[in-house]
Design a protein around this motif. Structure first.
Motif, mmCIF file in Angstrom:
data_model
loop_
_atom_site.group_PDB
_atom_site.id
_atom_site.type_symbol
_atom_site.label_atom_id
_atom_site.label_comp_id
_atom_site.label_asym_id
_atom_site.label_seq_id
_atom_site.Cartn_x
_atom_site.Cartn_y
_atom_site.Cartn_z
ATOM 1 N N ILE A 51 0.868 -1.183 0.000
ATOM 2 C CA ILE A 51 0.000 0.000 0.000
ATOM 3 C C ILE A 51 0.900 1.226 0.000
ATOM 4 O O ILE A 51 1.558 1.531 0.998
ATOM 5 N N THR A 52 0.922 1.918 -1.124
ATOM 6 C CA THR A 52 1.732 3.133 -1.228
ATOM 7 C C THR A 52 0.981 4.287 -0.576
ATOM 8 O O THR A 52 -0.225 4.201 -0.317
ATOM 9 N N LEU A 53 1.683 5.378 -0.370
ATOM 10 C CA LEU A 53 1.045 6.560 0.202
ATOM 11 C C LEU A 53 -0.056 7.066 -0.730
ATOM 12 O O LEU A 53 -1.132 7.452 -0.271
ATOM 13 N N LEU A 56 -3.046 4.901 -0.236
ATOM 14 C CA LEU A 56 -3.677 5.186 1.046
ATOM 15 C C LEU A 56 -4.450 6.500 1.002
ATOM 16 O O LEU A 56 -5.577 6.588 1.504
ATOM 17 N N GLN A 57 -3.873 7.527 0.382
ATOM 18 C CA GLN A 57 -4.563 8.809 0.284
ATOM 19 C C GLN A 57 -5.828 8.688 -0.564
ATOM 20 O O GLN A 57 -6.849 9.295 -0.237
ATOM 21 N N SER A 131 -0.076 7.931 9.895
ATOM 22 C CA SER A 131 -0.250 6.516 10.235
ATOM 23 C C SER A 131 0.532 5.635 9.264
ATOM 24 O O SER A 131 1.114 4.620 9.661
ATOM 25 N N HIS A 132 0.539 6.022 7.992
ATOM 26 C CA HIS A 132 1.311 5.284 6.978
ATOM 27 C C HIS A 132 2.794 5.326 7.324
ATOM 28 O O HIS A 132 3.478 4.293 7.317
ATOM 29 N N ASP A 136 5.248 2.057 8.411
ATOM 30 C CA ASP A 136 6.273 1.657 7.435
ATOM 31 C C ASP A 136 7.600 1.365 8.140
ATOM 32 O O ASP A 136 8.538 2.146 8.087
ATOM 33 N N LEU A 143 3.429 -0.029 2.502
ATOM 34 C CA LEU A 143 3.099 -0.950 3.582
ATOM 35 C C LEU A 143 2.804 -2.329 3.034
ATOM 36 O O LEU A 143 1.970 -2.480 2.139
ATOM 37 N N PHE A 148 0.661 -3.125 7.523
ATOM 38 C CA PHE A 148 -0.654 -2.498 7.658
ATOM 39 C C PHE A 148 -1.424 -3.129 8.813
ATOM 40 O O PHE A 148 -1.963 -2.441 9.674
ATOM 41 N N PHE A 152 -0.413 -0.151 11.532
ATOM 42 C CA PHE A 152 -1.234 1.002 11.183
ATOM 43 C C PHE A 152 -2.017 1.402 12.425
ATOM 44 O O PHE A 152 -2.588 0.555 13.117
#
Length: 173
Positions: A51-53, A56-57, A131-132, A136, A143, A148, A152
């Motif tokens: 899960i990249t930033l 996630l965004q 949180s990310h 990490d 993640l 995660f 997280f």
């Protein structure tokens, strides 16, 4: 894209499985883990098991309005605690409602950076970004499912909130 219907089906499946009297305590923990892993898979848009930033965004942009029940562009504590992700029902089934509400209340307080007793979209996104970064552990800017699930912030809070009493008793010295 996070599909609310997929999350709802996962939540309903886990909750109905827990409604049986013969479900062992470990199955409840496994059901919560399965829901968290399903959410991670939904966030992982490109399917690379990370899960990249950016992913996630994008997810945060979809999750925020799903929590904002009155479409006010702000989250109240009641909306945050009442988000229909399925884990509140799981907590209730296991007699862990108080732990769930305390854990999610603390997460709400962390996300409410200005102390206004509400979370706006900017606060929510900032909290998700932080949180990310917190989760990490290997510093690779993405993640894994394990990062995660285990690190997280929301999942850290929920981990003990959803543990059944009989499991908690077994952990104490």
């Amino acid at each position: 894209m996070i599909r609310p219907a997929a999350l709802l089906l996962a939540a309903l499946a886990a909750t109905s499985a827990l409604a049986q009297e013969t479900v062992p305590a470990s199955a409840t923990v496994d059901a919560a883990r399965a829901q968290i892993e399903a959410l991670a898979a939904e966030m992982d848009v490109d399917g690379d098991a990370r899960i990249t930033l950016d992913e996630l965004q994008a997810a945060a942009g979809q999750i925020f309005p799903s929590i904002d029940a009155d479409a006010s562009d702000g989250l109240t504590r009641a909306e945050f605690l009442g988000w229909e992700f399925g884990l509140a029902e799981m907590a209730a089934f296991r007699g862990r409602t108080q732990g769930y509400e305390a854990a999610m209340g603390m997460v709400f307080d962390l996300f409410d950076r200005d102390g206004s007793q509400g979370i706006d979209a900017a606060e929510f996104e900032a909290a998700m970004v932080e949180s990310h970064a917190y989760a990490d552990l290997d510093g690779d800017a993405a993640l894994s499912a394990a990062e995660f699930r285990s690190n997280f912030v929301v999942n850290v809070a929920l981990r003990n909130a959803l543990v059944p009493q009989e499991v908690l008793g077994a952990r104490r010295p």
